[in-house]
Design a protein around this motif. Structure first.
Motif, short mmCIF file in Angstrom:
data_model
loop_
_atom_site.label_atom_id
_atom_site.label_comp_id
_atom_site.label_asym_id
_atom_site.label_seq_id
_atom_site.Cartn_x
_atom_site.Cartn_y
_atom_site.Cartn_z
N LYS A 8 -49.74 -47.33 59.19
CA LYS A 8 -48.78 -46.24 59.35
C LYS A 8 -47.86 -46.08 58.13
N SER A 9 -48.29 -46.60 56.98
CA SER A 9 -47.40 -46.49 55.82
C SER A 9 -47.70 -45.24 55.01
N GLU A 10 -48.82 -44.60 55.34
CA GLU A 10 -49.11 -43.34 54.68
C GLU A 10 -48.98 -42.24 55.70
N LEU A 11 -48.68 -41.07 55.25
CA LEU A 11 -48.56 -39.98 56.20
C LEU A 11 -49.04 -38.70 55.56
N ARG A 12 -49.09 -37.66 56.36
CA ARG A 12 -49.54 -36.40 55.83
C ARG A 12 -48.52 -35.33 56.20
N PHE A 13 -48.01 -34.63 55.21
CA PHE A 13 -47.07 -33.55 55.49
C PHE A 13 -47.85 -32.27 55.70
N ALA A 14 -47.43 -31.48 56.69
CA ALA A 14 -48.11 -30.20 56.91
C ALA A 14 -47.90 -29.31 55.68
N ASP A 15 -46.64 -29.31 55.16
CA ASP A 15 -46.34 -28.46 54.01
C ASP A 15 -46.09 -29.33 52.77
N GLN A 16 -47.15 -29.75 52.14
CA GLN A 16 -47.01 -30.68 51.01
C GLN A 16 -46.22 -30.08 49.86
N ASN A 17 -46.53 -28.83 49.52
CA ASN A 17 -45.83 -28.21 48.39
C ASN A 17 -44.35 -28.08 48.67
N GLY A 18 -44.04 -27.72 49.91
CA GLY A 18 -42.64 -27.55 50.28
C GLY A 18 -41.88 -28.85 50.09
N VAL A 19 -42.46 -29.96 50.57
CA VAL A 19 -41.79 -31.26 50.47
C VAL A 19 -41.63 -31.65 49.01
N ARG A 20 -42.69 -31.45 48.25
CA ARG A 20 -42.66 -31.84 46.83
C ARG A 20 -41.55 -31.08 46.10
N SER A 21 -41.50 -29.77 46.32
CA SER A 21 -40.51 -29.03 45.53
C SER A 21 -39.09 -29.28 46.04
N LEU A 22 -38.97 -29.59 47.31
CA LEU A 22 -37.63 -29.95 47.81
C LEU A 22 -37.12 -31.19 47.09
N VAL A 23 -37.98 -32.21 46.99
CA VAL A 23 -37.58 -33.47 46.36
C VAL A 23 -37.28 -33.26 44.87
N ILE A 24 -38.20 -32.62 44.18
CA ILE A 24 -38.02 -32.43 42.74
C ILE A 24 -36.78 -31.58 42.47
N GLY A 25 -36.65 -30.48 43.21
CA GLY A 25 -35.51 -29.59 43.01
C GLY A 25 -34.18 -30.32 43.23
N ALA A 26 -34.09 -31.06 44.32
CA ALA A 26 -32.83 -31.73 44.65
C ALA A 26 -32.47 -32.76 43.58
N ILE A 27 -33.47 -33.50 43.11
CA ILE A 27 -33.19 -34.52 42.10
C ILE A 27 -32.78 -33.85 40.79
N ASN A 28 -33.51 -32.82 40.41
CA ASN A 28 -33.14 -32.14 39.17
C ASN A 28 -31.71 -31.62 39.23
N ARG A 29 -31.34 -31.07 40.38
CA ARG A 29 -29.96 -30.57 40.49
C ARG A 29 -28.96 -31.71 40.40
N ALA A 30 -29.26 -32.82 41.08
CA ALA A 30 -28.33 -33.95 41.06
C ALA A 30 -28.19 -34.51 39.65
N LEU A 31 -29.32 -34.59 38.94
CA LEU A 31 -29.27 -35.15 37.58
C LEU A 31 -28.51 -34.22 36.63
N ALA A 32 -28.53 -32.94 36.94
CA ALA A 32 -27.85 -31.98 36.06
C ALA A 32 -26.34 -31.97 36.29
N GLN A 33 -25.89 -32.55 37.41
CA GLN A 33 -24.45 -32.60 37.70
C GLN A 33 -23.74 -33.36 36.59
N PRO A 34 -22.51 -32.96 36.29
CA PRO A 34 -21.74 -33.81 35.38
C PRO A 34 -21.62 -35.19 36.01
N VAL A 35 -21.60 -36.20 35.16
CA VAL A 35 -21.67 -37.56 35.69
C VAL A 35 -20.37 -37.99 36.32
#
Ligand code: ADP
Ligand code: MG
Length: 589
Positions: A300-327
């Motif tokens: 049970k350590s692997e899983l399958r997302f119904a919306d893979q692209n959605g999950v991927r871009s959510l993660v990447i987008g959120a991290i990119n925004r956080a990294l762009a924040q002033p420190v």
């Protein structure tokens, strides 16, 4: 041979191979059971990497005496209400773990639900069940597994050393403890307490398990897209590590090692972290059960997302925004993790990070071309128009220095007129490693006691691991000793390292040893450690070099065997011949 049904014991042994392939897997199943039982406190005690003994004590709902035999029966579970397998809110549901463990090892369950007079106990050994009987025990469940795989010697052969198995089992509990910060967790391995944590807010749990230094620099993150919610803490790019060990993913309360999430994290940091280094992150995703299939793999350590692209871009987008924040953590959006927002902002500049240079050089000519075309802002250390000091001597294949650009690359002209581009960090790292190696082989690595010993805070597990290598490190001139939980005192460093960043060095060494998993042969350990030491004392990219320094670098490279690649196998220099240049300019046919 006629077709016949396999005996229950045989079926369980086969399943055991799938569900319980090593002690860490048994630990995972048992801790998940304890979490499913609604425990508020879980204790895990390991001996001999879990091969000898695993003991898990919880204060959860317990198993009624009359159900004990069922608990160890195959496909018997109290958890699966929805047989369509869509809504699975518990960690377990297959009813396979306990019978599998009971088939491969000696399993004892002692359990007492609230309201039951006393505890009851049941034993299974190699599939043979002893009738349940009264025993002493507190509310909750105690599961004891001894001699894992004694009944399946073929499996046992595939186990790695106790240390490697312990490492994996400890890591498993570490992940589960991150999943459930509301549950108090204690982990003891071979009588060492690795952590002992109260129920606490998520940020505090991450801080405790990632180590103080990482935690002080991590920033909270929160994002949502449709019904998928992402939260957690991520490190700034400067907090990068040698391995992915400080990455944790929790999906609907389940620790996962999901390739999609790992990749998303890598992509999000791709442009800010050097190749070969890894981000630090504790991410949590919550999504509707229907949007997720957890029944992909028995563990049970692997899983399958119904919306893979959605999950991927959510993660990447959120991290990119956080990294762009002033420190400044104070301004980072943080609704759920207030305790972190109160931490002081990270000290200016990374305390420890590898330069991004080597990876770029490795990408080859196309990138070299870009570097050459850099805007005038990136001023060469000395005027690139200046004539070369002398015609390059033919005895020097790397030629005479021309310039340094981007404070990272050295340009030189080879005797045959070719343009040589040297990655100063990669080159220097290799030279240092070779020098240290030579010193070591001649038995003359000098130790430099520190005037003021340095205390380094590390995640408890890493500290323990390094202390296990005290002797190896001493042979390299690095003297360490324990200094309370999660802290190490550095008394002396190899003399070849001027001003080492002791914290960064120890962290990298700990990871180097862990990554290798099995205890390495001494030789391999020394090798890995030497490469680390070299990396730590090398000229950083981003440092301006004097012409003399450049010249010395080129000459030493020429004199050093294996100087053409750095210790990570990337090139230390590129050479653009007349033909290469003509090709780049489209001059050749
Ligand atoms: P599953 O977790 O998939 O249901 P297991 O074989 O792991 O299957 O456990 C079988 C059953 O035993 C569980 O459904 C649960 O009812 C009971 N059980 C196991 N461990 C515990 C525990 N620590 N506390 C309470 N009940 C438990
Ligand atoms: Mg289970």
């Amino acid at each position: 041979m006629p077709i016949r049904r396999l005996a229950e014991t045989t079926i369980n042994r086969i399943a055991a191979g799938e569900v319980i392939e090593r002690p860490a897997a048994a630990v995972k199943e048992l801790v998940e059971n304890a979490l499913d039982a609604g425990s508020t406190r879980i204790e895990v005690i390991l001996a001999g990497g879990g091969i000898e003994r695993i003991e898990i004590i919880d204060d959860g709902c317990g198993i009624p005496a009359e159900e004990l035999p069922l608990a160890i029966e195959r496909h018997a579970t109290s958890k699966l209400q929805d047989e369509a397998l869509v809504q699975i809110s518990t960690l377990g549901f297959r009813g396979e773990a306990l019978p599998s463990i009971g088939a491969a090892a000696k399993l004892t369950l002692i359990s007492r639900p609230a309201g039951q007079d006393g505890a009851w106990r049941i034993d299974v050994a190699g599939g043979a069940i002893t009738a349940a009987r009264p025993a002493a025990g507190l509310k909750g469940t105690r599961a004891i597994v001894e001699d894992l795989f004694y009944a399946t010697p073929a499996r046992r052969k595939f186990l790695r050393s106790p240390r490697a198995e312990a490492e994996a089992a400890e890591r498993t509990v570490w992940r589960l403890a991150l999943c459930a910060p509301h549950v108090a967790f204690r982990l003891v391995s071979d009588e060492r307490v690795l952590f002992d944590l109260p129920a606490q807010p998520e940020a505090a749990r991450v801080a405790a398990l990632f180590g103080r230094e990482a935690a002080a620099n991590m920033m909270p993150l929160e994002a949502q897209r449709d019904e998928v919610k992402l939260s957690g803490l991520i490190g700034p790019a400067s907090l990068n590590r040698a391995t992915t060990q400080l990455q944790s993913f929790v999906v609907n309360g389940r620790p996962v090692q999901d390739s999609l999430l790992k990749l998303a994290l890598r992509l999000a940091y791709r442009d800010v972290i050097p190749a070969g280094r890894h981000a630090v992150a504790a991410l949590r995703l919550e999504l509707p059960d229907e949007a997720l299939d957890v029944n992909v793999h028995p563990a049970k350590s692997e899983l399958r997302f119904a919306d893979q692209n959605g999950v991927r871009s959510l993660v990447i987008g959120a991290i990119n925004r956080a990294l762009a924040q002033p420190v400044s953590l104070g301004t980072a959006p943080s609704a759920t993790l207030p305790s972190l927002a109160l931490r002081p902002p990270p000290s200016a500049g990374p305390r420890y990070s590898l330069p991004p240079a080597p990876s770029r050089a490795a990408r080859g000519f196309a990138e070299a071309e870009l570097a050459l075309a850099a805007p005038p802002a990136a001023r060469p250390a000395f005027d690139i128009q200046a004539p070369a000091p002398a015609a390059p001597a033919t005895g020097h294949p790397l030629g005479a220095p021309l310039a340094q650009i981007l404070d990272t690359y050295v340009l030189a002209q080879a005797p045959d007129g070719a343009l040589v581009i040297v990655d100063q960090h990669a080159a220097h790292e290799r030279l240092t490693e070779e020098r240290l190696r030579a010193q070591f082989q001649e038995g003359r690595i000098a130790t430099q006691p520190l005037l003021v010993p340095v205390v380094v805070d590390l995640p408890a597990m890493e500290a323990a691991r390094l202390l296990g290598e005290t002797e190896t490190l001493a042979r390299l001139g690095l003297e360490i000793e324990p200094f309370g939980p999660g802290a190490i005192l550095v008394r002396a460093v190899p003399a070849a390292l001027k001003d080492p960043d002791a914290a960064g060095l120890l962290r990298d060494l700990a990871e180097e040893f862990a990554e290798a998993g099995a205890p390495l042969a001494l030789e391999a350990k020394l090798d890995a450690a030497l490469a680390r030491l070299a990396c730590h004392r090398s000229i950083r990219a981003g440092r301006r070099l004097q012409r003399e320094e450049i010249d010395a670098l080129l000459r030493e490279m020429e004199a050093t065997p294996r100087a053409a690649t750095c210790s990570h196998g990337r090139p230390t220099f590129l050479k653009l011949t007349r033909a290469d240049l003509e090709k780049l300019f489209g001059r050749s046919g």
